[in-house]
Design an enzyme around this catalytic site. Structure first.
Site, PDB file in Angstrom:
ATOM      1  N   HIS A 191     -18.532 -32.176 -67.510  1.00 48.24           N
ATOM      2  CA  HIS A 191     -18.875 -32.262 -66.084  1.00 48.24           C
ATOM      3  C   HIS A 191     -19.536 -30.956 -65.666  1.00 48.24           C
ATOM      4  CE1 HIS A 191     -17.428 -33.569 -61.771  1.00 48.24           C
ATOM      5  NE2 HIS A 191     -18.606 -32.962 -61.737  1.00 48.24           N
ATOM      6  N   HIS A 238     -23.268 -29.914 -63.729  1.00 46.10           N
ATOM      7  CA  HIS A 238     -24.584 -30.273 -63.154  1.00 46.10           C
ATOM      8  C   HIS A 238     -25.525 -29.140 -63.518  1.00 46.10           C
ATOM      9  CE1 HIS A 238     -22.756 -33.398 -60.542  1.00 46.10           C
ATOM     10  NE2 HIS A 238     -21.702 -32.604 -60.672  1.00 46.10           N
ATOM     11  N   GLU A 253     -13.110 -37.130 -55.432  1.00 47.97           N
ATOM     12  CA  GLU A 253     -13.209 -35.665 -55.253  1.00 47.97           C
ATOM     13  C   GLU A 253     -12.744 -35.384 -53.822  1.00 47.97           C
ATOM     14  OE1 GLU A 253     -17.238 -34.135 -55.349  1.00 47.97           O
ATOM     15  OE2 GLU A 253     -16.575 -32.036 -55.499  1.00 47.97           O
ATOM     16  N   ASP A 272     -20.340 -26.746 -61.166  1.00 46.98           N
ATOM     17  CA  ASP A 272     -21.541 -25.999 -60.764  1.00 46.98           C
ATOM     18  C   ASP A 272     -21.225 -24.515 -60.912  1.00 46.98           C
ATOM     19  OD1 ASP A 272     -23.285 -28.252 -59.474  1.00 46.98           O
ATOM     20  OD2 ASP A 272     -21.265 -28.548 -58.693  1.00 46.98           O
TER      21      ASP A 272
HETATM   22  N1  HPA Z   1     -19.775 -33.489 -56.252  1.00 44.84           N
HETATM   23  C1  HPA Z   1     -20.766 -34.313 -55.920  1.00 44.84           C
HETATM   24  N2  HPA Z   1     -22.035 -34.051 -56.190  1.00 44.84           N
HETATM   25  C2  HPA Z   1     -22.331 -32.924 -56.821  1.00 44.84           C
HETATM   26  C3  HPA Z   1     -21.351 -32.041 -57.187  1.00 44.84           C
HETATM   27  C4  HPA Z   1     -20.002 -32.340 -56.893  1.00 44.84           C
HETATM   28  O1  HPA Z   1     -19.039 -31.607 -57.214  1.00 44.84           O
HETATM   29  N3  HPA Z   1     -21.985 -31.008 -57.790  1.00 44.84           N
HETATM   30  C5  HPA Z   1     -23.300 -31.277 -57.801  1.00 44.84           C
HETATM   31  N4  HPA Z   1     -23.517 -32.439 -57.202  1.00 44.84           N
HETATM   32 ZN    ZN Z   2     -19.773 -32.760 -60.079  1.00 39.53          ZN
END
Ligand code: HPA
Ligand code: ZN
Length: 345
Positions: free
Chosen positions: A24, A26, A207, A286
């Site tokens: 996970h 991005h 989340e 991230d």
């Molecule tokens: N959640 C949703 N979208 C995202 C995230 C995240 O943690 N990071 C980058 N895009």
């Molecule tokens: Zn994410």
């Protein structure tokens, strides 16, 4: 695996050294402020920040949306294939230093195609970095294309069409961006099409959004993994299902802290998820925005929650089980994990 006792003061070293998979991440969230400024200059893109320090000061988030606004602005400096390569190569070198031996990397093509960047530019640059990581770093890496859930189903279908000429260069599709108000069912048809095409399927769910979004990601999108999923703790029946069906959760502790999903790292529920028998994993999400790559996530989370070597082993093993590599490759990675624990003096 019979674990020998590890003194607590040596745990950080073990966490850093053990081989692990990251599932996970991005790639646009690995863009460090220094690289944002360097690419802005190279491409003649104006930024609304005076300096690297000024940009870093803006990284004070209150929720997911407050982060996404800055994250999409940061990605505006990416224009050329070389830019996408440079970003991914920087991440892969950083990951290798953390003993990440396998990475499954999200990318957000719509963030780029909306600015006139061709799909080919995005995928070719990222894929070239993944191939080079294999030969030069010994890290296996593959790509997962994410649809932005705040955009329409029609736009997701158009994005899929644009990406299909490069279908051999990504292994799956995911769903990210603003969760609340954009439930998985909005993308049921596009995920059904991706399933027919043979792609692996994942989605961010739980989340900030409710457990109901995890149920619909499983039942309507038919995803194989849930990204984040920490809100599942609120639903006992869901927890039982995730454990029974061994559906992995790709948990991101420092992300959850920075986006105020939990008030402190000590309050994070990853230990409870493991105790309930879930296939939870640790990931960075991230890393340039949330204050840490893989080993920062492991070391800080273990220090805050009091988890020990048994959980370290379980999390690393889960990361290989949860990955989309074949059974023989999973076995080879778990053998390397076992060797790292056995050799730890
Ligand atoms: N959640 C949703 N979208 C995202 C995230 C995240 O943690 N990071 C980058 N895009
Ligand atoms: Zn994410």
């Amino acid at each position: 695996m019979n674990l020998k006792p590890i003194p607590p003061e040596r745990l950080p070293e073990l966490l850093r050294r053990m081989p692990k998979a990251e599932l996970h991440i991005h790639i646009e969230g690995s863009l460090e402020p220094e690289l944002i400024f360097a690419l802005a200059q190279r491409n003649g893109v104006a930024l609304p920040y005076a300096s690297v320090q000024d940009l870093r000061r803006a990284y004070a988030f209150t929720n997911l949306q407050s982060f996404l606004d800055i994250y999409y602005a940061g990605a505006s400096v990416l224009l050329k294939e070389q830019d996408f390569f440079d970003m991914a190569w920087a991440y892969l070198q950083r990951a290798a230093a953390d003993h990440v031996v396998h990475a499954e990397i999200f990318f957000d093509p719509q963030t780029h195609t909306a600015r006139g960047v061709a799909m080919e530019t995005v995928i070719k640059g990222l894929h070239r970095a993944c191939a080079q990581a294999h030969t030069e770093l010994g890290v296996s890496a593959s790509l997962i294309l994410c649809f932005l859930r705040h955009l329409s189903e029609q736009e997701a279908f158009e994005t899929l069409e644009q990406a299909l000429p490069y279908r051999d260069q990504f292994i799956g599709v995911g769903l990210d961006s603003s969760e609340v108000g954009h439930p998985p069912e909005k993308f049921a048809r596009v995920f059904a099409r991706c399933r027919e095409l043979g792609f692996h399927l994942v989605a961010h769910a739980g989340e900030e959004g409710p457990p109901a979004y995890i149920w619909t990601a499983l039942d309507l999108l038919k995803v194989e993994r849930i990204d984040h999923g920490v809100q599942s703790i609120k639903d006992a029946a869901l927890m039982q299902r995730l454990a029974r069906e061994r559906i992995p959760l790709t948990v991101c502790p420092l992300s959850n802290l920075k986006l105020c999903v939990f008030p402190t790292l000590a309050a994070h529920n990853i230990g409870q998820l493991l105790d309930a028998g879930l296939v939870a994993t640790v990931n960075s999400d991230d890393p340039a925005y949330f204050g840490g790559y893989m080993n920062d996530n492991f070391v800080q989370t273990f220090a805050a929650t009091g988890m020990a070597a048994a959980q370290a082993y379980q999390l690393a093993k889960n990361s290989f089980e949860a990955s989309f590599i074949d059974a023989a490759a999973k076995r080879r990675y778990v053998d390397r994990l076992d060797a790292a624990f056995a050799e730890f003096e």
